[in-house]
Write an enzyme that holds these catalytic residues in place. Structure first.
Site, PDB file in Angstrom:
ATOM      1  N   THR A  25     -19.346 -15.415  36.534  1.00 19.46           N
ATOM      2  CA  THR A  25     -19.850 -14.364  36.400  1.00 19.46           C
ATOM      3  C   THR A  25     -21.337 -14.620  37.296  1.00 19.46           C
ATOM      4  O   THR A  25     -21.962 -16.014  37.136  1.00 19.46           O
ATOM      5  CB  THR A  25     -20.553 -14.644  35.783  1.00 19.46           C
TER       6      THR A  25
ATOM      7  N   ASP B 274     -17.498 -26.053  31.915  1.00 18.11           N
ATOM      8  CA  ASP B 274     -18.675 -25.255  32.404  1.00 18.11           C
ATOM      9  C   ASP B 274     -19.653 -25.049  32.741  1.00 18.11           C
ATOM     10  O   ASP B 274     -21.319 -25.395  32.941  1.00 18.11           O
ATOM     11  CB  ASP B 274     -18.841 -25.007  30.494  1.00 18.11           C
TER      12      ASP B 274
ATOM     13  N   CYS C 293     -17.300 -19.255  14.911  1.00 19.59           N
ATOM     14  CA  CYS C 293     -18.399 -18.520  13.760  1.00 19.59           C
ATOM     15  C   CYS C 293     -19.125 -19.345  14.405  1.00 19.59           C
ATOM     16  O   CYS C 293     -20.716 -19.151  14.190  1.00 19.59           O
ATOM     17  CB  CYS C 293     -18.042 -18.022  12.666  1.00 19.59           C
TER      18      CYS C 293
ATOM     19  N   HIS D  49     -23.640 -19.682  14.120  1.00 16.90           N
ATOM     20  CA  HIS D  49     -23.930 -19.994  12.384  1.00 16.90           C
ATOM     21  C   HIS D  49     -23.453 -21.522  12.672  1.00 16.90           C
ATOM     22  O   HIS D  49     -24.006 -21.797  11.445  1.00 16.90           O
ATOM     23  CB  HIS D  49     -23.315 -19.193  11.647  1.00 16.90           C
TER      24      HIS D  49
END
Ligand code: CA
Length: 685
Positions: A245, A310, A607, A611
């Site tokens: 991207t 990454d 999650c 979180h």
């Protein structure tokens, strides 16, 4: 040419255009990086090494959101424009701070689910009486710069896919360029150009091959067919789109008539899963040079072939003329995540030099003949292996813009130190719309030991503002900070470098790094400052608000804009004390018959990206919502809190899954101290 003709040609409505951007004397800040070369250097020097001690707040504003603030304030015709989290725009009188108008594109809260890296926005572009905004849910909107009224709006992405926009558009030659993000979730990257007047799509360039092997009818078709397709092999990219991207850097060079685009990481990250461990996977982690009129390919330079960590090359790209070996070279410079500072010939993309700007061990060096990294043997975490390499997925440098002073010849890099943790997962299944990195994630449960344990010593991370000599490729001075995640940088002809870290905004001597002035911002600032002059007074503007991909170490507070000038006496009130979540009274909990170990895996998969990373998002093991199953399901499955960004997860798991998750969280609540930090690679942008 007559004067009248010249006025017609250049426009007499005081709209921003290329001539005004090129002629900018520093009084205004007209485009993201101030000028097209994105050096973020201002010729203003009223605030200098001597006077900066008298810098104080002239005016300030507070916003209606407590998420991350990353925008560069733009200033034109006496108006200051900023964006806040949730893609909102605000216009102020740049002299006195009166709010002139605000615009809310009403981004649906659940779009926040696709923005693991926070619902941030890095700013607008100005062009001929309008401003241009990219929204988190993928729209590009043209607004009247005087009134904030929309002129047109286009959807730049497929709403069915987890695309987001956080980056600032750029305008050149009447075209608005915009990219998007979402590579961790599984999308195919591209950059688009729209006609600034009409909003009509002018061209689109895809950074990865079409998974169906067909032509897109896009500007990228010829090069994808000729050079790119053969660099990909069989693997999960055919489901995910491959990533790549274009979520931040888009830099135009009017002299060469090239636009330089930074391309992001692969999806999945793991090259073995993405492409069978084969091929360079162009154009992942590359700088692309395109023609702004057509999107036609001119050159590329891939910083990290076969990207597996990454290691994006979306980071800030700047153009400069450097004297190298006695000759003036026009170069592009980038400090991508992989830890090497690159100087490339701007016309050809040929490597001039590349050296480590932070400690790096995943590669020894960049081979000057091939331009490829010489990788360490452990870097590709072959089956069963774990690589705890320098650097991690947050990168040696992230989105925070650098600055370059032609006076000192130094590039000021807001750099980061930190290790990554990479290992193969037990298995991989592509989950549409979910986090799909193909790298082992930490999971635990009542009967499961943590799957990936990180020795604390390896986690030591820090931030570092580095003054980098791009010709000699070496550090001239630096300042280290306990907090890894610091702000973007501004350099001025006052001999100053402005940068924020550890909740302090500071000015340094650009030549020596000596600190000359600091101001306590109350909460962390991560955005780059900009500067302008109005009424004979130089001002410095800074957005304050923690967040983004790495800023999760503090509780959320309302975003603020602080504007400084010499002799400024305004004192914004202190922030209210952060509210900490008390431990639950577990005697009030409805017992769960769920499988806590399975719940632990669900937590790791769905999650923990939000979180599990500090107080920025609620600690679910201290949330009263876990005390009974019905209310918990209303939030987790049905999306009762979606307006705030907490989407419903029914598309990923059912009521039984929700109860397993609740069992896991109750176990966490009992055993404390709350969910452990996720593995390092889950911090990403
Ligand atoms: Ca990424």
């Amino acid at each position: 040419m007559t004067l009248a003709a010249a006025l017609l040609l250049f426009g007499c409505d005081r709209g921003v255009d290329a001539r005004r951007i090129a002629a900018a004397d520093g009084a205004e800040w007209l485009t993201y990086g101030r000028t097209y070369d994105e050096q973020r250097f201002s010729p203003l020097k009223q605030i200098d090494r001597r006077t900066v001690a008298g810098l104080g707040v002239a005016w300030w504003a507070e916003f209606d959101t407590d998420r991350g603030q990353e925008a560069t304030p733009l200033v034109a015709d006496g108006v200051l424009y900023v964006t806040t989290a949730w893609s909102k725009v605000h216009a102020f009188d740049a002299a006195g701070g009166k709010r002139l108008w605000s615009y809310d594109p009403k981004v649906p809260g659940e779009a926040g689910f696709n923005a693991r890296c926070d619902v941030v926005n890095r700013g607008v572009a100005l062009w001929k009486g309008r401003l241009y905004l990219g929204t988190l849910d993928g729209r590009l909107i043209a607004l009247d710069a005087k009134t904030g009224r929309p002129a047109w709006s286009v959807q730049t992405t497929d709403r069915a896919k987890p695309y987001t926009i956080t980056g600032a558009p750029r305008v050149m030659k009447g075209k608005v360029l915009i990219g998007n993000g979402g590579a961790e979730y599984g999308v195919r990257g591209y950059v688009s150009a729209y006609d600034a007047q009409s909003g009509k799509l002018a061209w689109r360039f895809y950074t990865t091959p079409n998974p169906q092997g067909v032509a897109d009818g896009a500007a990228s078709d010829p090069i994808l067919r000729e050079r790119v397709q053969a660099t990909w092999s069989d693997g999960a990219w055919k489901q995910s789109g491959g990533g790549g991207t274009v979520w931040d850097a888009i830099t135009y060079d009017p002299k060469l008539d090239l636009v330089f685009v930074g391309v992001g990481n692969g999806n999945p990250w793991n090259h073995k899963i993405r492409s069978g461990g084969k091929g360079d996977n162009l154009f992942l982690s590359s700088i692309l040079a395109l023609r702004p009129d057509t999107g036609a390919y001119v050159w590329h330079y891939q910083t990290t072939p076969g990207e597996s960590w990454d290691y994006t090359a979306t980071q800030h790209i700047m153009v400069a003329d450097l004297t190298i070996g006695g000759a003036t070279r026009r170069v592009v410079m980038q400090a991508p995540k992989n830890g090497f500072f690159y100087v490339l010939d701007a016309a050809t993309g040929k490597l001039v030099s590349a050296e480590k700007y932070v400690p790096v061990d995943w590669a020894q060096r960049i081979d000057p003949a091939t331009g490829r990294p010489v990788e360490a043997p452990f870097a590709r975490y072959q089956k069963g292996g774990v690589s705890t390499q320098l650097v991690g997925a947050l990168g040696g440098h992230n989105w925070q813009p650098m600055a370059f002073s032609p006076k000192t010849g130094l590039v000021y890099i807001p750099a980061q130190h930190g290790r990554g943790y990479y290992a193969d997962p037990q298995s991989f299944t592509f989950l549409p719309g979910a986090w799909n990195t193909g790298v082992l994630r930490r999971f635990d449960g009542p009967n499961t030991a943590p799957s990936l344990v990180r020795p604390a010593a390896l986690l030591l991370a820090k931030g570092e503002l580095i003054a980098w000599d791009p010709v000699a490729q070496r550090k001239r001075w630096s300042v280290a900070f306990p907090d890894q995640w610091t702000s973007g940088v501004l350099a001025t002809d006052g001999g100053l470098v402005f940068h924020a870290a550890d909740k302090r905004f500071a000015a340094y001597d650009a030549a020596s790094g000596r600190p000359l002035w600091t101001y306590p911002t109350g909460v962390q600032a991560i955005a780059p400052a900009s500067t302008y002059a109005i009424g004979g007074k130089q001002h410095v503007a800074l957005m304050v608000g923690a967040g983004g991909a790495g800023g999760r170490n503090e509780a959320r507070q309302k975003g603020r804009l602080l504007v400084f000038k010499l002799g400024g006496q305004v004192k914004p009130p202190a922030y209210p004390a952060a509210v900490t979540q008390p431990p639950l009274d577990l005697t009030q909990a409805a017992p769960s018959s769920g499988d806590g170990d399975r719940g632990g895996r669900l937590f790791a998969t769905y999650c923990s990206a939000c979180h599990g990373a500090g107080p920025y998002f609620p600690d679910l093991s201290r949330s009263p919502a876990i005390l009974e199953p019905q209310g918990f399901q209303t939030i987790v499955l049905d999306g009762a809190l979606k307006a705030g960004g907490m989407a419903g997860f029914r598309r990923f798991f059912d009521a039984a899954g929700a109860e397993d998750l609740r069992a896991y969280l109750l176990w966490q609540a009992k055993t404390g101290p709350g969910p452990a930090a996720p593995t390092a690679p889950t911090h990403a942008q």
